[in-house]
Design a protein around this motif. Structure first.
Motif, PDB file in Angstrom:
ATOM      1  N   ASP A 175       0.835  -1.198   0.000  1.00 38.13           N
ATOM      2  CA  ASP A 175       0.000   0.000   0.000  1.00 38.13           C
ATOM      3  C   ASP A 175       0.870   1.248   0.000  1.00 38.13           C
ATOM      4  O   ASP A 175       0.590   2.227  -0.713  1.00 38.13           O
ATOM      5  N   ASP A 176       1.949   1.242   0.818  1.00 38.26           N
ATOM      6  CA  ASP A 176       2.872   2.383   0.838  1.00 38.26           C
ATOM      7  C   ASP A 176       3.522   2.584  -0.529  1.00 38.26           C
ATOM      8  O   ASP A 176       3.683   3.725  -0.992  1.00 38.26           O
ATOM      9  N   LEU A 177       3.921   1.477  -1.164  1.00 35.06           N
ATOM     10  CA  LEU A 177       4.534   1.581  -2.492  1.00 35.06           C
ATOM     11  C   LEU A 177       3.576   2.220  -3.489  1.00 35.06           C
ATOM     12  O   LEU A 177       3.949   3.128  -4.245  1.00 35.06           O
ATOM     13  N   LEU A 178       2.330   1.775  -3.493  1.00 32.05           N
ATOM     14  CA  LEU A 178       1.341   2.344  -4.409  1.00 32.05           C
ATOM     15  C   LEU A 178       1.064   3.806  -4.089  1.00 32.05           C
ATOM     16  O   LEU A 178       0.887   4.630  -5.008  1.00 32.05           O
ATOM     17  N   ALA A 179       1.036   4.154  -2.794  1.00 33.99           N
ATOM     18  CA  ALA A 179       0.827   5.555  -2.420  1.00 33.99           C
ATOM     19  C   ALA A 179       1.980   6.424  -2.906  1.00 33.99           C
ATOM     20  O   ALA A 179       1.780   7.568  -3.345  1.00 33.99           O
ATOM     21  N   ILE A 180       3.206   5.894  -2.828  1.00 31.57           N
ATOM     22  CA  ILE A 180       4.377   6.634  -3.323  1.00 31.57           C
ATOM     23  C   ILE A 180       4.232   6.905  -4.816  1.00 31.57           C
ATOM     24  O   ILE A 180       4.503   8.012  -5.297  1.00 31.57           O
ATOM     25  N   VAL A 181       3.796   5.900  -5.565  1.00 34.31           N
ATOM     26  CA  VAL A 181       3.609   6.063  -7.005  1.00 34.31           C
ATOM     27  C   VAL A 181       2.534   7.104  -7.294  1.00 34.31           C
ATOM     28  O   VAL A 181       2.691   7.967  -8.177  1.00 34.31           O
ATOM     29  N   VAL A 182       1.436   7.052  -6.532  1.00 39.26           N
ATOM     30  CA  VAL A 182       0.348   8.017  -6.720  1.00 39.26           C
ATOM     31  C   VAL A 182       0.838   9.439  -6.471  1.00 39.26           C
ATOM     32  O   VAL A 182       0.567  10.357  -7.255  1.00 39.26           O
ATOM     33  N   ILE A 183       1.580   9.639  -5.371  1.00 33.83           N
ATOM     34  CA  ILE A 183       2.083  10.975  -5.046  1.00 33.83           C
ATOM     35  C   ILE A 183       3.032  11.470  -6.127  1.00 33.83           C
ATOM     36  O   ILE A 183       2.964  12.624  -6.564  1.00 33.83           O
ATOM     37  N   ALA A 184       3.942  10.601  -6.578  1.00 30.77           N
ATOM     38  CA  ALA A 184       4.939  11.011  -7.561  1.00 30.77           C
ATOM     39  C   ALA A 184       4.319  11.305  -8.926  1.00 30.77           C
ATOM     40  O   ALA A 184       4.721  12.251  -9.605  1.00 30.77           O
ATOM     41  N   VAL A 185       3.314  10.503  -9.321  1.00 26.92           N
ATOM     42  CA  VAL A 185       2.766  10.623 -10.672  1.00 26.92           C
ATOM     43  C   VAL A 185       1.649  11.658 -10.755  1.00 26.92           C
ATOM     44  O   VAL A 185       1.613  12.486 -11.675  1.00 26.92           O
ATOM     45  N   PHE A 186       0.745  11.667  -9.773  1.00 34.63           N
ATOM     46  CA  PHE A 186      -0.465  12.470  -9.895  1.00 34.63           C
ATOM     47  C   PHE A 186      -0.415  13.790  -9.136  1.00 34.63           C
ATOM     48  O   PHE A 186      -1.258  14.661  -9.359  1.00 34.63           O
ATOM     49  N   TYR A 187       0.538  13.947  -8.227  1.00 30.09           N
ATOM     50  CA  TYR A 187       0.566  15.169  -7.432  1.00 30.09           C
ATOM     51  C   TYR A 187       1.886  15.910  -7.560  1.00 30.09           C
ATOM     52  O   TYR A 187       2.372  16.528  -6.618  1.00 30.09           O
ATOM     53  N   ALA A 189       2.907  18.872  -9.783  1.00 25.84           N
ATOM     54  CA  ALA A 189       2.311  19.848 -10.712  1.00 25.84           C
ATOM     55  C   ALA A 189       3.323  20.308 -11.761  1.00 25.84           C
ATOM     56  O   ALA A 189       3.071  20.277 -12.964  1.00 25.84           O
ATOM     57  N   GLU A 190       4.509  20.735 -11.320  1.00 29.29           N
ATOM     58  CA  GLU A 190       5.541  21.227 -12.221  1.00 29.29           C
ATOM     59  C   GLU A 190       6.840  20.509 -11.896  1.00 29.29           C
ATOM     60  O   GLU A 190       7.169  20.281 -10.732  1.00 29.29           O
ATOM     61  N   LEU A 191       7.577  20.169 -12.930  1.00 29.10           N
ATOM     62  CA  LEU A 191       8.806  19.415 -12.747  1.00 29.10           C
ATOM     63  C   LEU A 191       9.985  20.206 -13.280  1.00 29.10           C
ATOM     64  O   LEU A 191      10.016  20.577 -14.457  1.00 29.10           O
ATOM     65  N   ALA A 192      10.957  20.481 -12.408  1.00 26.25           N
ATOM     66  CA  ALA A 192      12.204  21.144 -12.797  1.00 26.25           C
ATOM     67  C   ALA A 192      13.283  20.067 -12.918  1.00 26.25           C
ATOM     68  O   ALA A 192      13.692  19.479 -11.904  1.00 26.25           O
ATOM     69  N   TRP A 193      13.737  19.803 -14.117  1.00 29.77           N
ATOM     70  CA  TRP A 193      14.642  18.680 -14.349  1.00 29.77           C
ATOM     71  C   TRP A 193      16.033  18.915 -13.781  1.00 29.77           C
ATOM     72  O   TRP A 193      16.689  17.950 -13.354  1.00 29.77           O
ATOM     73  N   LEU A 194      16.519  20.147 -13.781  1.00 29.01           N
ATOM     74  CA  LEU A 194      17.902  20.397 -13.346  1.00 29.01           C
ATOM     75  C   LEU A 194      18.136  19.986 -11.894  1.00 29.01           C
ATOM     76  O   LEU A 194      19.059  19.209 -11.610  1.00 29.01           O
ATOM     77  N   PRO A 195      17.336  20.465 -10.914  1.00 32.16           N
ATOM     78  CA  PRO A 195      17.567  20.001  -9.539  1.00 32.16           C
ATOM     79  C   PRO A 195      17.290  18.514  -9.360  1.00 32.16           C
ATOM     80  O   PRO A 195      17.931  17.856  -8.542  1.00 32.16           O
ATOM     81  N   LEU A 196      16.343  17.967 -10.147  1.00 28.81           N
ATOM     82  CA  LEU A 196      16.059  16.542 -10.028  1.00 28.81           C
ATOM     83  C   LEU A 196      17.264  15.714 -10.476  1.00 28.81           C
ATOM     84  O   LEU A 196      17.644  14.732  -9.820  1.00 28.81           O
TER      85      LEU A 196
END
Length: 459
Positions: A175-187, A189-196
Motif C-alpha cells: 500500500d505504501d509503495l502504491l501511495a508513493i507512485v500516486v504521489i509522484a505521478v499524480f501530485y 504539478a511542475e517538474l524542474a529537471w535540473l535540480p532533479l
C-alpha cells in the motif's frame, strides 16, 4: 469428494521474528499517533484554537533556498520524508528477503492492496460525480496507516495469528509503495529537471557509502539533506527523496552473514519515525474544527467528506476482501481451518484506517487550509474512526480463537528456541520458515543472509 487445496491462502510469514519485532515498534508508535490525533482535535476545538493555528502556520527556514516553510509544511515535507525512508527500507527488505521475493507469496498481498486502492477511489469518484464535487481527491481514501491500525489492535488487546499479522504488514508495505507512485505521478504539478538530475549526485554518494558499510551519521545525513532539498526544488514531493534513500540501502554486504545494513539502519531510524516524525505530523495535521452544529452538519454532507468516508469504510473492506476471495476462487487456495472470512473482513476494515498518508494526499490534492482540504481531513478522521470501531468490534469477538491459535504457533516442545510451527512444512508444500533454515536467501546483488541461525540472537 473435493480435492485437497494446493496451498494455503494466508501462509505463515517468511520471517516471523522480524514480523514480531516490527509489530512491537509500530504498536508503540500507533499509540503515540492516536494520542497526537486526540490532542490535535481537542486543541483545534478549544478556546486556544487560535494558538494552534498560529503554531501550524509559523514559518521557519532559509528563504534563499525557498525553504521558509510553515511548521505544517515542514511536518508534511520533512518529517514524513523520514517515514517514507523507513517505508523504502521495508520495501527493499520485503523484495529481497521477505514475503514479496516470491511471486507466489507476493501475489495475494499485491492484488489485495491494488483492490484496496481501486475500490475506494471508484467510490469517491462515484459520490463526487453524483453530487458535483471535485474529483482530484480520489486518492485520499486509498491509503492505509499501519501504525494507527496496530495502535487500535493494542487498545482492544487483539492477538492476531502470525499469518494474519504478516498479511496485514505486507499489505501495508505494498500500500505504501502504491501511495508513493500516486504521489509522484499524480501530485507533481511542475517538474524542474535540473535540480532533479542534480539530486542523483548525493543519492549516488549515499549508495556508495552504504555499500562500503559506512554508516556514520555525520557523513550520511548531509547527503540525505542535500537530496531532500534538490528533490523539493524539483517540484516532486520531497517525501520521494526519503523513499529513494531507503531503497538505496543494501540489505546485505558482500562476504558477511546475518542481519546486515538495512535492518541496522531501520532499527536506528524507525523509533524516531514512529515516535516523533509521524506523531508530530499528526499533531499539526489532524486538528479539524468541528465547533458549531450547522457548520459540522454542512461539512459532513459535503461530497468530499462523504466520498472519503465511503472509500475508507466500505471501499477498503470490499476491495481487500473481494480481491482475496477472487484469488482464492481462481487459485483453489483455502483459508487455514482455524480462520474465518470474518477475520479477513476485520483486516479489511483495519485497512480503512487511512490516517497519515491520507492527510498528506488531501493537502496535495486540495491545498493546505482550503475548505476542501478541511472537509477531506474531516472525512479521513470520521472514516478512520468508523473503520477502527467496526474492526475492533469484529476482531474482539474472535479474540479467544486468536489467542488459541497464537499459543499453538508459539509452542516449542523440543525447547530449541524455534517454535515448532515454523519448523514444519506449510500445507502448500513450502519449506519451513524457521530460523535454522539453511537455504541461501536471494539478495540485491551481494552475498549474505538476513535471517538469524539457531542459537543466534535475532536483532
Amino acid at each position: 469428494m473435493p480435492s485437497t487445496p494446493s496451498r494455503r491462502l494466508l501462509p505463515r510469514p517468511a520471517e516471523p521474528w522480524y514480523v514480531a519485532e516490527l509489530l512491537r515498534t509500530e504498536t508503540a508508535g500507533g499509540l503515540l499517533l492516536l494520542g497526537a490525533a486526540v490532542v490535535a482535535m481537542a486543541w483545534a476545538n478549544s478556546p486556544w484554537s487560535g494558538a494552534y493555528e498560529a503554531l501550524r502556520e509559523l514559518r521557519v527556514g532559509p528563504a534563499a533556498l525557498h525553504l521558509d516553510l510553515s511548521l505544517r509544511a515542514w511536518a508534511a515535507d520533512g518529517l514524513l520524508a523520514v517515514f517514507f525512508f523507513v517505508a523504502g527500507l521495508e520495501l527493499k527488505r520485503e523484495f529481497v528477503v521477505g514475503d514479496l521475493r516470491s511471486p507466489a507469496r507476493a501475489a495475494l498481498p499485491v492484488l489485495a492492496a491494488v483492490g484496496g486502492m481501486v475500490v475506494p477511489a471508484l467510490l469517491y469518484v462515484a459520490v463526487n460525480l453524483a453530487a458535483g464535487g471535485p474529483l482530484r481527491g480520489w486518492a485520499v481514501p486509498t491509503a492505509t496507516d499501519i501504525a494507527f491500525a496496530l495502535g487500535v489492535l493494542a487498545v482492544i488487546g487483539s492477538a492476531l495469528p502470525g499469518s494474519l499479522r504478516a498479511f496485514l504488514l505486507t499489505l501495508a508495505v505494498v500500500d505504501d509503495l502504491l501511495a508513493i507512485v500516486v504521489i509522484a505521478v499524480f501530485y507533481t504539478a511542475e517538474l524542474a529537471w535540473l535540480p532533479l538530475l542534480a539530486a542523483l549526485a548525493p543519492l549516488t554518494a549515499f549508495r556508495l557509502l552504504m555499500t562500503r558499510g559506512v554508516t556514520r551519521w555525520y557523513l550520511l545525513l548531509p547527503l540525505a539533506a542535500a537530496a531532500w532539498v534538490l528533490v523539493h526544488e524539483s517540484g516532486v514531493h520531497a517525501t520521494i527523496a526519503g523513499v529513494a534513500l531507503g531503497l538505496l540501502v543494501p540489505v546485505h554486504l558482500s562476504g558477511r552473514e546475518g542481519p546486515q545494513v538495512a535492518h541496522d539502519v531501520e532499527h536506528a531510524v524507525r523509533p524516531f519515525s514512529a515516535g516523533v516524525a509521524v506523531p508530530v505530523f499528526a499533531l499539526l495535521a489532524a486538528g479539524v474544527s468541528v465547533s458549531g452544529g450547522e457548520g459540522l452538519s454542512a461539512a459532513l454532507r459535503d461530497p468530499v467528506t462523504l466520498g472519503v468516508v465511503a472509500g475508507l469504510v466500505a471501499g477498503k473492506a470490499v476491495g481487500i476482501v473481494g480481491t482475496t476471495w477472487l484469488v482464492s476462487r481462481f487459485t483453489r487456495a483455502e483459508l487455514d481451518p482455524d480462520l474465518r472470512w470474518a477475520d479477513l473482513v476485520g483486516l479489511g476494515l483495519l485497512g480503512g484506517i487511512g490516517f497519515t498518508v491520507s492527510l498528506l494526499i488531501g493537502e496535495l490534492a486540495f491545498g493546505a487550509g482550503t475548505p476542501e482540504d478541511e472537509h477531506a481531513r474531516l472525512g479521513v478522521l470520521v472514516g478512520s474512526l468508523a473503520s477502527a470501531l467496526l474492526a475492533a468490534a469484529l476482531l474482539s469477538a474472535r479474540n479467544r480463537a486468536y489467542r488459541r491459535i497464537s499459543a499453538q504457533e508459539e509452542r516449542d516442545e523440543d525447547q530449541d528456541g524455534v517454535p515448532d510451527a515454523w519448523q514444519r512444512p506449510s500445507p502448500d508444500g513450502a519449506a519451513p520458515a524457521s530460523a535454522a533454515d539453511p537455504r541461501p536467501l536471494p539478495s540485491d546483488g551481494v552475498e549474505g543472509r538476513d535471517r538469524p541461525r539457531r542459537g543466534q540472537e535475532a536483532p
